[in-house]
Design a protein around this motif. Structure first.
Motif, short mmCIF file in Angstrom:
data_model
loop_
_atom_site.label_atom_id
_atom_site.label_comp_id
_atom_site.label_asym_id
_atom_site.label_seq_id
_atom_site.Cartn_x
_atom_site.Cartn_y
_atom_site.Cartn_z
N GLU A 222 3.92 -48.40 9.76
CA GLU A 222 3.54 -47.33 10.67
C GLU A 222 2.93 -47.89 11.95
O GLU A 222 2.23 -48.90 11.93
CB GLU A 222 2.54 -46.39 9.98
CG GLU A 222 3.14 -45.70 8.77
CD GLU A 222 2.13 -44.92 7.94
OE1 GLU A 222 2.57 -44.24 6.99
OE2 GLU A 222 0.92 -44.98 8.24
N VAL A 223 3.23 -47.21 13.06
CA VAL A 223 2.67 -47.58 14.36
C VAL A 223 2.20 -46.30 15.07
O VAL A 223 3.03 -45.49 15.45
CB VAL A 223 3.71 -48.31 15.25
CG1 VAL A 223 3.08 -48.69 16.58
CG2 VAL A 223 4.27 -49.54 14.54
N VAL A 252 5.25 -42.63 12.46
CA VAL A 252 4.63 -42.55 13.77
C VAL A 252 3.92 -41.21 13.95
O VAL A 252 4.34 -40.18 13.41
CB VAL A 252 5.69 -42.75 14.88
CG1 VAL A 252 6.66 -41.58 14.93
CG2 VAL A 252 5.04 -42.96 16.23
N ASP A 253 2.82 -41.25 14.69
CA ASP A 253 2.13 -40.05 15.14
C ASP A 253 2.77 -39.65 16.46
O ASP A 253 2.65 -40.36 17.46
CB ASP A 253 0.64 -40.37 15.33
CG ASP A 253 -0.16 -39.19 15.87
OD1 ASP A 253 0.44 -38.17 16.25
OD2 ASP A 253 -1.40 -39.31 15.92
N SER A 256 1.29 -39.93 20.05
CA SER A 256 1.07 -41.25 20.65
C SER A 256 2.22 -41.67 21.55
O SER A 256 2.10 -42.64 22.32
CB SER A 256 0.88 -42.31 19.55
OG SER A 256 2.10 -42.56 18.88
N LEU A 257 3.35 -40.95 21.49
CA LEU A 257 4.56 -41.43 22.17
C LEU A 257 4.56 -41.16 23.67
O LEU A 257 5.51 -41.55 24.35
CB LEU A 257 5.79 -40.81 21.50
CG LEU A 257 5.98 -41.22 20.03
CD1 LEU A 257 7.22 -40.58 19.43
CD2 LEU A 257 6.05 -42.73 19.88
N PRO A 263 9.77 -45.71 18.38
CA PRO A 263 10.16 -46.72 17.38
C PRO A 263 11.60 -47.22 17.52
O PRO A 263 11.89 -48.36 17.18
CB PRO A 263 9.95 -45.99 16.05
CG PRO A 263 8.86 -45.01 16.33
CD PRO A 263 9.13 -44.54 17.74
N VAL A 271 13.04 -42.86 11.50
CA VAL A 271 11.67 -42.61 11.95
C VAL A 271 11.15 -41.36 11.25
O VAL A 271 11.84 -40.34 11.20
CB VAL A 271 11.59 -42.45 13.47
CG1 VAL A 271 10.15 -42.19 13.91
CG2 VAL A 271 12.14 -43.69 14.17
N GLY A 273 7.29 -39.02 10.33
CA GLY A 273 5.93 -38.79 10.81
C GLY A 273 5.51 -37.37 10.55
O GLY A 273 6.14 -36.64 9.79
#
Length: 467
Positions: A222-223, A252-253, A256-257, A263, A271, A273
């Protein structure tokens, strides 16, 4: 003989209607419907329940019970760890409350045209945010999405082991374990946990290389990770998975993108989330929505475990219709052999997320991401100045960060109890699930937290620690 009365809110509790239904299916009693359940699994004694209450009495009882709750509306909260307090524009609430959406299940495209269009917009907007072409309808949670994705990878590769970084939400890992099934099951997928470096919060690449091989269906990380750390090794992790012929799955949250790369830019194949930060309030119980996204390629589309919504031209020029796609591979068509567990219990949240993403736009996501970064790092710096407090991973994090209290001589539990007396919810206690981090808590700072909120927290922590 016991009187049999109809329940005022249950039409089928009328004795005559019950009798008619039982006769039509050929059984004598309701108990006959449960004969397939072993007797030792059925309770044979009366339940020790309190006396029945009238509707007025029950309402008063529930209000009294709920009034004992301490909420994030009445307290300053720095809790995260799976559900986060973000600003939800009033317009989102107004749209979600419209009667058009309030249905337990959807109808056909012809009768629910607007609902299908909203769902298509949800998939399209999330796809833009993720830089991926194929997004399914939401499932119950991030953990559910990750479990589905790992099963997708197992089907795609024909392998039965997955590598997952250990710096993961324990609740999410528990859900993943359920989806991977016990070893006794025919479709069991073995989980191999990969270490992380407690000094940096980053994945241990050496341990990852040892863990990944020809048996690996996917590598999941996860990032940012559960501990808030943004792993700058993401492209290298994906390369290790690719070299072994495994799928790369990234959690991924989505909020945050606006400031972090999607990703897909560093090699993610699938992906997953949560959609909770996208216009969904904090609430107790129920799903908060998870998503799955991939490239629009037949090999991925053919394994999708969720409903997909498609668009097509109608006979009228310039007009479009929306409908379900690939329904044949779902449980609606194949029942227990389908590739999904449908998640329509959270479909209403997709409407909220659609409204939120449309209102934010690319610039809005960039702005909220920058605000979260700035305020979270300011809070970490401010708390790190306090005697007895240390920030475990002081750089390269988003929204959440780990605060260590070993030198304070108090446990996280003691500190959180004292903070609640100050009207503050402290960070999530990590000491049981991550003992290697000592007495540490996961603090969350979002766009809702002001400079004065952070100062209030710092002052309260200083007071608590000095007692």
């Amino acid at each position: 003989m016991r009187d049999v009365l109809a329940h005022p809110y249950m039409a089928n509790s009328v004795p005559a209607i019950q009798r008619e239904m039982l006769d039509s299916i050929g059984v004598k009693t309701i108990e006959d419907l449960f004969v397939q359940i072993p007797k030792d699994h059925r309770i044979s004694r009366p339940l020790d329940l309190p006396p029945a209450l009238s509707e007025r009495e029950l309402r008063r009882h529930l209000i009294e019970t709920l009034s004992k709750n301490r909420t994030t509306e009445d307290n300053l909260s720095f809790l995260g760890a799976g559900i986060w307090q973000h600003h939800v524009p009033a317009a989102v609430d107004e749209i979600v409350r419209r009667n058009e959406w309030l249905t337990s299940i959807y109808g056909e495209p012809s009768s629910d045209h607007g609902l299908y269009q909203a769902w298509f917009e949800f998939c399209s907007q999330l796809g833009e945010l993720l830089d991926l072409d194929l997004v399914g309808m939401p499932v119950r949670s991030w953990g559910t999405a990750a479990g589905h994705a790992l099963r997708m990878a197992a089907r795609l590769t024909g392998r039965n082991e997955v590598a997952i970084v250990r710096a993961i939400d324990p609740e999410r890992l528990s859900i993943i374990r359920n989806y991977c099934e016990p070893p006794e099951m025919a479709n069991h997928i073995a989980i191999r946990l990969v270490n992380y470096d407690p000094a940096t919060g980053l994945i241990d690449l050496g341990d990852l290389r040892v863990a990944v091989g020809e048996q690996t269906a996917a590598v999941y990380f996860e990032v940012p990770c559960y501990l808030g750390v943004i792993d700058h090794q993401a492209a290298e992790i994906a390369a290790i998975a690719r070299a072994a012929g495994a799928e790369t799955i990234v959690g991924v949250d989505p909020i945050s993108l606006g400031v972090l790369s999607a990703p897909s830019a560093y090699g993610a194949d699938i992906v997953v989330g949560t959609i909770q930060p996208l216009g969904v309030h904090l609430h107790a119980g129920g799903g908060v929505g998870g998503f799955i996204a991939t490239r629009d390629e037949p090999r991925y589309a053919g394994e999708y475990p969720t409903l997909c919504i498609s668009i097509a031209e109608t006979i009228k020029p310039g007009e479009f219709g929306f409908g379900r796609a690939m329904l044949h591979q779902s449980s609606y068509d194949q029942r227990e052999k389908g590739k999904d567990w449908i998640g329509h219990s959270v479909y209403l949240w997709s409407v909220a997320a659609t409204a939120y993403m449309a209102m934010m736009g690319p610039q809005g996501f960039a702005e909220v991401g920058e605000i979260i970064l700035q305020r979270a790092h300011h809070a970490a710096h401010r708390l790190g100045e306090l005697e007895g407090v240390r920030i475990s991973f002081p750089s390269g994090f988003f929204k959440e960060f780990v605060v260590n209290f070993d030198e304070a001589g108090k446990s996280v539990s003691e500190i959180n109890d004292a903070l609640r007396a100050e009207g503050i919810f402290g960070g999530h206690d990590l000491s049981l699930d991550f003992p290697e981090l000592g007495q540490s808590a996961l603090y969350c700072v979002t766009e809702i937290h002001t400079h004065s909120d952070i100062e209030r927290l710092a002052g309260a922590l200083q007071k608590v620690i000095s007692l």
